[in-house]
Design a protein around this motif. Structure first.
Motif, short mmCIF file in Angstrom:
data_model
loop_
_atom_site.label_atom_id
_atom_site.label_comp_id
_atom_site.label_asym_id
_atom_site.label_seq_id
_atom_site.Cartn_x
_atom_site.Cartn_y
_atom_site.Cartn_z
N PHE A 99 -13.83 27.22 0.52
CA PHE A 99 -13.29 27.21 -0.09
C PHE A 99 -13.21 28.37 -2.14
O PHE A 99 -14.09 28.54 -2.33
CB PHE A 99 -12.89 25.75 -0.98
N CYS A 100 -12.41 28.49 -2.56
CA CYS A 100 -11.87 29.68 -3.68
C CYS A 100 -11.56 28.89 -4.51
O CYS A 100 -11.33 27.37 -4.22
CB CYS A 100 -10.86 31.01 -3.23
N ALA A 101 -10.52 28.94 -5.61
CA ALA A 101 -10.75 28.79 -6.70
C ALA A 101 -8.57 27.88 -6.77
O ALA A 101 -8.88 26.87 -7.51
CB ALA A 101 -10.93 29.55 -7.81
N GLY A 102 -8.58 28.64 -6.03
CA GLY A 102 -7.32 28.26 -6.04
C GLY A 102 -6.80 26.79 -5.02
O GLY A 102 -6.38 26.62 -5.44
N VAL A 103 -7.37 27.00 -4.26
CA VAL A 103 -7.67 25.94 -3.31
C VAL A 103 -8.30 24.76 -3.74
O VAL A 103 -7.22 23.67 -4.00
CB VAL A 103 -8.33 26.66 -1.92
N ASP A 104 -9.50 25.15 -4.37
CA ASP A 104 -9.75 23.60 -5.50
C ASP A 104 -8.97 23.42 -5.88
O ASP A 104 -8.46 21.96 -6.05
CB ASP A 104 -10.95 24.13 -5.88
N THR A 157 1.17 26.66 -6.82
CA THR A 157 1.35 28.18 -6.76
C THR A 157 -0.69 28.81 -7.43
O THR A 157 -0.79 28.20 -8.42
CB THR A 157 1.54 28.80 -6.82
N CYS A 158 -1.33 29.53 -6.42
CA CYS A 158 -2.72 30.27 -7.27
C CYS A 158 -2.12 30.93 -8.25
O CYS A 158 -1.43 31.93 -7.77
CB CYS A 158 -3.34 30.39 -5.69
N PRO A 159 -3.04 31.17 -9.11
CA PRO A 159 -2.67 31.60 -10.44
C PRO A 159 -2.02 33.52 -9.87
O PRO A 159 -1.88 34.54 -10.52
CB PRO A 159 -3.99 31.36 -11.49
N LEU A 160 -3.86 34.02 -8.87
CA LEU A 160 -3.43 35.14 -8.62
C LEU A 160 -2.27 35.07 -7.12
O LEU A 160 -2.12 36.55 -7.34
CB LEU A 160 -4.80 34.98 -7.61
N VAL A 161 -1.48 34.86 -6.41
CA VAL A 161 -0.37 34.76 -6.08
C VAL A 161 1.07 34.71 -7.10
O VAL A 161 1.49 35.48 -7.27
CB VAL A 161 -0.02 33.46 -5.59
N SER A 162 0.54 33.78 -8.51
CA SER A 162 1.34 34.07 -9.94
C SER A 162 1.40 35.13 -10.34
O SER A 162 2.73 36.09 -10.43
CB SER A 162 1.53 33.22 -10.98
N GLN A 193 -0.39 40.82 -0.23
CA GLN A 193 -0.03 39.27 0.02
C GLN A 193 -2.03 39.44 -0.65
O GLN A 193 -2.55 40.54 -0.43
CB GLN A 193 0.08 38.72 1.50
N THR A 194 -2.24 38.31 -0.38
CA THR A 194 -3.22 37.60 -1.57
C THR A 194 -4.55 38.01 -0.14
O THR A 194 -5.30 38.11 -0.63
CB THR A 194 -3.36 36.83 -2.66
N THR A 195 -4.50 37.48 0.99
CA THR A 195 -5.11 37.63 2.19
C THR A 195 -5.39 37.65 3.20
O THR A 195 -5.29 37.81 4.22
CB THR A 195 -4.88 36.63 2.51
N LEU A 196 -4.62 39.40 2.84
CA LEU A 196 -5.06 40.64 3.42
C LEU A 196 -5.90 41.40 4.50
O LEU A 196 -6.90 40.96 3.95
CB LEU A 196 -4.07 41.82 3.00
N ILE A 207 -4.99 41.80 -3.34
CA ILE A 207 -6.10 40.53 -2.41
C ILE A 207 -7.03 40.49 -3.48
O ILE A 207 -7.64 41.21 -4.08
CB ILE A 207 -6.64 42.49 -1.32
N CYS A 208 -7.54 38.71 -3.17
CA CYS A 208 -7.82 38.62 -4.68
C CYS A 208 -9.13 38.34 -4.18
O CYS A 208 -9.87 38.96 -2.97
CB CYS A 208 -7.61 37.17 -4.06
N TYR A 209 -9.92 37.86 -4.71
CA TYR A 209 -11.56 38.07 -5.01
C TYR A 209 -11.74 37.46 -4.19
O TYR A 209 -13.35 38.23 -2.95
CB TYR A 209 -11.92 37.52 -6.05
N ALA A 210 -11.89 36.01 -3.56
CA ALA A 210 -11.81 35.60 -2.99
C ALA A 210 -11.49 35.86 -1.07
O ALA A 210 -12.96 36.01 -0.15
CB ALA A 210 -11.26 34.40 -2.31
S1 SF4 Z 1 -5.08 34.16 -3.17
FE1 SF4 Z 1 -6.80 34.11 -3.31
S2 SF4 Z 1 -7.98 32.74 -4.45
FE2 SF4 Z 1 -6.09 32.54 -4.13
S3 SF4 Z 1 -5.64 30.63 -3.16
FE3 SF4 Z 1 -4.99 32.74 -2.25
S4 SF4 Z 1 -7.26 32.94 -0.90
FE4 SF4 Z 1 -7.37 31.32 -2.77
#
Ligand code: SF4
Length: 316
Positions: A16-21, A101-106, A169-172, A199-202
């Motif tokens: 789990f990442c912070a956005g999913v939590d 929506t995850c803040p990193l996607v926003s 996209q964040t998950t590439l 691409i996010c930290y997670a």
């Molecule tokens: S952008 Fe990253 S931190 Fe946010 S929900 Fe997706 S994988 Fe998790």
């Protein structure tokens, strides 16, 4: 006594990442506050275990808002983000809605809005039909040019001398995306980049953790889901960085024991949408059959936390 010895290299960080939590917490808090049912548009995160657990607690998953039978019930939008038309429709239907929506996607949504204001053609590196891509493309009225690979960049019919911008996209895959960005910069003379990597930290940390141990592993197992972009990327990364074989495990109870025949070292990780409990259950299953040695080391400690939105906080 089990005589077959297997070393398990456990990737860290994983799971789990912070956005999913945050997204899961939002559904749980809404259920506590409003009771059953709470509607959730799309799988809140791409994981069947999580979705089934929330269903048992009273969540109803829908694809579109017009499937909501009782308009007095709250609805939550998934962590992947939604096109602007979705909150608009919710307002028209007078729905109480919360956006997970995850803040990193926003952050990427705001980027494309800014680029549009500057009249820049925008390239989005991402996967066709992924909910995050649909959400990002639906933030602005102008069309966004979606590319999945370097070939798509070659085929873009945009003026090479005009300023262009790109987002991702964040998950590439971190490595593949670097190559696509290189191709964009080679083709276009004036490229405006996102201020910070999209691409996010997670995603980055989970891929890096797999890279560090993959070459020790005859088989690498990724606990995740077939419709989860970050799960599939981890499987690819493990193979590319030296694992003999890499496999996505969606259902830990149905793993094929034949995988472990003549195998003494495996890698194990979980995607950003897979809970740690599945990792621990899987290790327990393996302990019943094999003599296990666990080797684990988090190459980086994560301390990212996202607060739930003010609107839900006020409601609870
Ligand atoms: S952008 Fe990253 S931190 Fe946010 S929900 Fe997706 S994988 Fe998790």
């Amino acid at each position: 006594m089990n005589t077959h010895q297997i070393k398990i290299y456990l990737a860290g960080p994983r799971g789990f990442c912070a956005g999913v939590d945050r997204a899961i917490l939002m559904v749980e808090e809404a259920l506590k506050k409003y009771g059953n049912p709470v509607y959730v548009r799309h799988e809140i995160v791409h994981n069947k275990y999580v979705v089934e657990d929330l269903k048992e607690k009273g969540a109803i998953f829908i694809d579109e808002l017009n499937e909501i039978k009782d308009l007095s019930r709250p609805v939550i939008f998934s962590a992947h983000g939604v096109p602007k038309s979705v909150p608009d429709e919710a307002k028209n239907l007078n729905l109480l809605y919360f956006d997970a929506t995850c803040p990193l996607v926003s952050k990427i949504h705001r980027e494309v809005e800014n680029f549009e204001k500057q009249n820049l053609p925008i390239i989005l590196i991402g996967h066709h039909n992924h909910p995050e891509v649909i959400g990002t493309m639906g933030q602005i009225k102008s069309s966004i040019h979606l590319v999945e690979n370097e070939k798509d960049v070659e085929l873009l019919k945009l003026d090479k001398n005009k300023k262009i911008a790109y987002v991702t996209q964040t998950t590439l895959s971190v490595d593949e995306t670097k190559e696509i960005i290189k191709a964009i910069k080679k083709k276009f003379n004036d490229v405006i980049e996102p201020r910070k990597n999209d691409i996010c930290y997670a995603t980055t940390n989970r891929q890096e953790a797999v890279k560090k141990i993959a070459s020790n592993c005859e088989v690498f197992l990724v606990i995740g889901a077939y419709n989860s972009s970050n799960s599939i990327r981890l499987v690819e990364v493990a193979k590319k960085y030296g694992a003999g074989k890499s496999i996505l495990l969606e259902n830990i109870e149905q793993f094929d024991e034949k995988i472990f025949k003549n195998i003494n070292s495996i890698g194990l990780t979980a995607s950003a949408s897979a809970p740690e409990i599945l990792v621990q259950k899987f290790i327990e299953l393996l302990k019943k059959k094999f003599d296990i040695e666990l080797i684990q080391d988090d190459f980086i400690k994560e301390d990212v936390n996202f607060k739930i939105p003010q609107k839900l906080k006020e409601a609870i």
